[in-house]
Every structure is written in structure tokens, then in C-alpha cells.
Design an enzyme around this catalytic site. Structure first.
Site, PDB file in Angstrom:
ATOM      1  N   ASP A 231       0.847  -1.108   0.214  1.00 23.07           N
ATOM      2  CA  ASP A 231       0.033   0.017   0.005  1.00 23.07           C
ATOM      3  C   ASP A 231       0.394   1.066   0.011  1.00 23.07           C
ATOM      4  O   ASP A 231       0.382   2.079   0.034  1.00 23.07           O
ATOM      5  CB  ASP A 231      -1.116  -0.030   1.147  1.00 23.07           C
ATOM      6  CG  ASP A 231      -0.147   0.128   2.592  1.00 23.07           C
ATOM      7  OD1 ASP A 231       0.647  -0.187   2.844  1.00 23.07           O
ATOM      8  OD2 ASP A 231      -1.129   0.255   3.673  1.00 23.07           O
ATOM      9  N   SER A 232       1.857   0.801  -0.101  1.00 20.73           N
ATOM     10  CA  SER A 232       3.336   2.310  -0.461  1.00 20.73           C
ATOM     11  C   SER A 232       2.820   2.789  -0.975  1.00 20.73           C
ATOM     12  O   SER A 232       3.194   4.335  -2.064  1.00 20.73           O
ATOM     13  CB  SER A 232       4.860   1.668  -0.205  1.00 20.73           C
ATOM     14  OG  SER A 232       5.289   0.555  -0.857  1.00 20.73           O
TER      15      SER A 232
ATOM     16  N   ASP B 286      -1.387  -6.434  -0.558  1.00 15.18           N
ATOM     17  CA  ASP B 286      -0.965  -5.729   1.261  1.00 15.18           C
ATOM     18  C   ASP B 286      -2.727  -4.879   1.184  1.00 15.18           C
ATOM     19  O   ASP B 286      -3.630  -4.558   0.756  1.00 15.18           O
ATOM     20  CB  ASP B 286      -0.707  -4.512   1.165  1.00 15.18           C
ATOM     21  CG  ASP B 286       0.196  -4.055   1.851  1.00 15.18           C
ATOM     22  OD1 ASP B 286       0.511  -5.780   3.100  1.00 15.18           O
ATOM     23  OD2 ASP B 286       1.351  -3.370   2.113  1.00 15.18           O
TER      24      ASP B 286
ATOM     25  N   LYS C 105      -1.454  -9.197   2.758  1.00 11.91           N
ATOM     26  CA  LYS C 105      -0.681  -8.884   4.107  1.00 11.91           C
ATOM     27  C   LYS C 105      -1.239  -7.479   4.907  1.00 11.91           C
ATOM     28  O   LYS C 105      -2.280  -7.058   4.292  1.00 11.91           O
ATOM     29  CB  LYS C 105       1.173  -8.020   3.697  1.00 11.91           C
ATOM     30  CG  LYS C 105       1.634  -7.391   4.872  1.00 11.91           C
ATOM     31  CD  LYS C 105       3.070  -7.021   4.617  1.00 11.91           C
ATOM     32  CE  LYS C 105       3.879  -6.052   3.667  1.00 11.91           C
ATOM     33  NZ  LYS C 105       2.615  -4.549   4.615  1.00 11.91           N
TER      34      LYS C 105
ATOM     35  N   GLU D  17      -1.204  -5.457   9.064  1.00 13.88           N
ATOM     36  CA  GLU D  17      -0.157  -4.732   9.766  1.00 13.88           C
ATOM     37  C   GLU D  17      -1.446  -4.369  11.327  1.00 13.88           C
ATOM     38  O   GLU D  17      -1.915  -5.181  11.310  1.00 13.88           O
ATOM     39  CB  GLU D  17      -0.273  -2.906   9.189  1.00 13.88           C
ATOM     40  CG  GLU D  17       0.342  -3.255   8.475  1.00 13.88           C
ATOM     41  CD  GLU D  17       0.740  -1.319   8.198  1.00 13.88           C
ATOM     42  OE1 GLU D  17       0.563  -0.639   8.909  1.00 13.88           O
ATOM     43  OE2 GLU D  17       1.166  -1.005   7.394  1.00 13.88           O
TER      44      GLU D  17
ATOM     45  N   GLU E 166       8.995  -4.588   9.828  1.00 19.43           N
ATOM     46  CA  GLU E 166       9.902  -2.969  10.163  1.00 19.43           C
ATOM     47  C   GLU E 166      10.459  -2.056  10.959  1.00 19.43           C
ATOM     48  O   GLU E 166       9.827  -1.924  12.175  1.00 19.43           O
ATOM     49  CB  GLU E 166       8.643  -2.596   8.961  1.00 19.43           C
ATOM     50  CG  GLU E 166       8.933  -0.787   8.586  1.00 19.43           C
ATOM     51  CD  GLU E 166       7.964  -0.453   7.686  1.00 19.43           C
ATOM     52  OE1 GLU E 166       6.622  -1.340   6.493  1.00 19.43           O
ATOM     53  OE2 GLU E 166       8.270   0.797   6.904  1.00 19.43           O
TER      54      GLU E 166
HETATM   55  O1  KIV Z   1       3.268  -1.319   1.642  1.00 22.25           O
HETATM   56  C1  KIV Z   1       4.778  -1.880   1.958  1.00 22.25           C
HETATM   57  O2  KIV Z   1       5.796  -1.126   0.691  1.00 22.25           O
HETATM   58  C2  KIV Z   1       5.709  -2.739   2.804  1.00 22.25           C
HETATM   59  C3  KIV Z   1       6.500  -3.129   2.746  1.00 22.25           C
HETATM   60  C4  KIV Z   1       7.045  -1.719   2.780  1.00 22.25           C
HETATM   61  C5  KIV Z   1       6.681  -4.081   4.147  1.00 22.25           C
HETATM   62  O3  KIV Z   1       4.288  -2.178   3.258  1.00 22.25           O
END
Ligand code: KIV
Length: 292
Positions: free
Chosen positions: A67-68, A106, A136, A138, A205
């Protein structure tokens, strides 16, 4: 055993038929860590587009549609505004562009925290619409019930602890975690809770190195470090960071290229040639056929 391979893309830019190889599976990734030892570290990079996935696929075990992308692709101030629609669209593109790596997508903020049922609806949508191998999310102990709920219903889950960017408004910034005894103990117990709940891997992280190592040793599933330690069972970076797309280089990033320099240099030269009317040249223009 190395996982690098040669991919013959001559048949099609994005969809060789039949698919040239079997993808790595989540159980195969999980088995990399045996009795606390990972002989072959897990290689993960972020990918957001089909072409990027094609370029990274041969070198990675896992591609993360992070989600970056909120900041990297959409210019958002954080990952908080990212939506499930965005993740589904980019996830599908990355799956189309890859044949080897397992693709993880994510779960964006607000689409899984309310209840395990909410998480199942969001995660199953991502699996159906993208073809990804897992999701994924959090959070540590607070998410353990959800991780177990999804894992027991056919959805592989990667955890993410330590510096969790979706919680930026609670954490107050993106500083490294685990500097106080209480924070360090919480990170290790979060890791154990997700491991016990059935996470197949856990991203650690922005955690001070000794605590990243302690958490790695405390869990049976692989840890994936980012700003953690080389002793984690694998590593992940945002591809644009490690390729030098941005001027700001966080401490945990190593720059392996200067993509920003290449792109702005190419744009500068193109602009000069357009203004000088030297582009397009003869090679780039269509000329009338000469009479036979
Ligand atoms: O969103 C993302 O890119 C991430 C990574 C930096 C682990 O969660």
C-alpha cells in the site's frame, strides 16, 4: 538452491501461453525456515505495475503489492487513504506480469481491522480479483484472531509489525521502534502472537537490530526485514527506493541505481531535441515508398 531463472518472453509481452513455469507457493516459502534456520534468505520487492513485475520477477521469491503505492504512485501523503479498489487493480497487473514469484497484496487501512469477517470479505475479494497468493496486514496481537480466521479459511496471511505505516497517526511518525524495553517486549510478543495464529511470514519494519533478531528467533515462520537485520529470514525494500527514484533515502534503504537521474536526463535530452527540431529524425519518420 537458487530460485533465479531465465524467462522467455518472446511469445507475448505480458502473457506467454502456456505459462512458462510454476509459481513459488506459500507453503514452499514457509518451508524455507526449518527448525529456526533459513539457508536461502527470502527475496521480496514491491511491485505495482505489470512491466515492473516482469523486470523483478526473475530475481524475487515474493512480489509485494504494497500500500506504499499510495505515496509512490499516487502522490498521497501516507498509505491511510489507499483503497481496496486501488490494491485490486495494481494487484491484478502484478499477477499478469509475473510467472515465478508468489504475489502478496496489502490490505489497505480500514478494510480489515473491524472484524475477522470484514477482513475475510476484503481479502477474498483481493484473491478473486487479482489471482494473488496471499495478503498482508499490519498489526500484532490485536490482529492475531483475524490472522487465524483467514488462515483457517484458505487465505495465507503475511503479518507486519514494528513500524506499521498505517498507524502513523497513532505512532506520530516513522521513527524506528523497539528502543524502550516495553516497546521491544511488545514487538517480540506481537511476532509470537502472529506466528501462533498461523501467519506464513512476518514483515519486521523499522525495528532496532537486536530486537529484530530476537523476534526472528522467537518465531517458527520466516521474518522479512525492512530496516531490521540481515539476520532476518528475508528482506524487502520498496523498489522505487532501491532503484533511486526519490531524492530522500531513508537509512534502511540501499540505492542500487539512479533511475531518477536516468529519467530526468532522458527527458532533458528529448526536450532539447524537440526544441532544436532534431527529433524526430529520418529514422523515426515514415517516408513515401520509392517508386519500384
Ligand atoms: O507497503 C509496503 O510497501 C510495505 C513494505 C514496505 C513492507 O508494506
Amino acid at each position: 538452491m537458487s530460485t533465479t531463472f531465465q524467462l522467455d518472453t518472446a511469445t507475448s509481452r505480458a502473457n506467454p501461453t502456456p505459462a512458462p513455469m510454476k509459481r513459488l507457493t506459500i507453503p514452499a516459502i514457509r518451508r524455507r525456515k526449518k527448525d529456526g534456520v533459513t539457508d536461502e534468505p527470502i527475496v521480496m520487492l514491491t511491485a505495482y505495475t505489470a512491466r515492473q513485475a516482469q523486470l523483478l520477477d526473475a530475481h524475487c521469491d515474493l512480489l509485494l503489492v504494497g500500500d506504499s503505492l499510495g505515496q509512490v504512485i499516487y502522490g498521497l501523503p501516507s498509505s491511510v487513504p489507499v483503497t481496496l479498489d486501488m490494491m485490486a487493480a495494481h494487484g491484478a497487473a502484478v499477477v499478469r506480469g509475473s510467472y515465478h514469484s508468489a504475489v502478496i497484496v496489502d490490505m489497505p487501512f480500514g478494510t480489515y481491522e473491524q472484524s475477522p469477517q470484514q477482513a475475510f470479505e476484503s481479502a477474498s475479494r483481493l484473491l478473486k480479483e487479482t489471482g494473488c497468493a496471499g495478503v498482508k496486514l499490519e498489526g500484532g496481537e490485536a490482529m492475531a484472531e483475524t490472522v487465524a480466521f483467514l488462515s483457517n479459511r484458505g487465505i495465507p496471511v503475511m503479518g507486519h509489525i514494528g513500524l506499521t505505516p498505517q498507524a502513523v497517526n497513532v505512532l506520530g511518525g516513522y521513527n524506528a521502534r523497539g528502543r524502550s524495553d516495553a516497546e521491544a517486549a511488545k514487538i517480540v510478543s506481537d511476532a509470537k502472537a502472529l506466528d501462533d495464529a498461523g501467519a506464513f511470514a512476518i514483515v519486521i519494519e523499522g525495528v532496532v537490530e537486536p530486537i529484530a533478531i530476537e523476534a526472528t528467533k522467537a518465531i517458527t515462520c520466516p521474518s522479512i526485514g525492512i530496516g531490521g537485520s540481515a539476520q532476518c529470514d528475508g528482506q524487502v525494500l520498496v523498489t522505487e527506493d532501491m532503484c533511486g527514484m526519490f531524492e530522500r533515502v531513508p537509512r534502511f534503504v540501499k540505492r542500487y541505481a539512479d533511475i531518477a537521474g536516468l529519467i530526468s536526463g532522458a527527458a532533458e535530452q528529448y526536450a532539447q531535441e524537440v526544441r532544436a527540431r532534431t527529433f524526430p529524425g529520418v529514422e523515426q519518420t515514415y517516408q513515401p515508398k520509392k517508386p519500384a
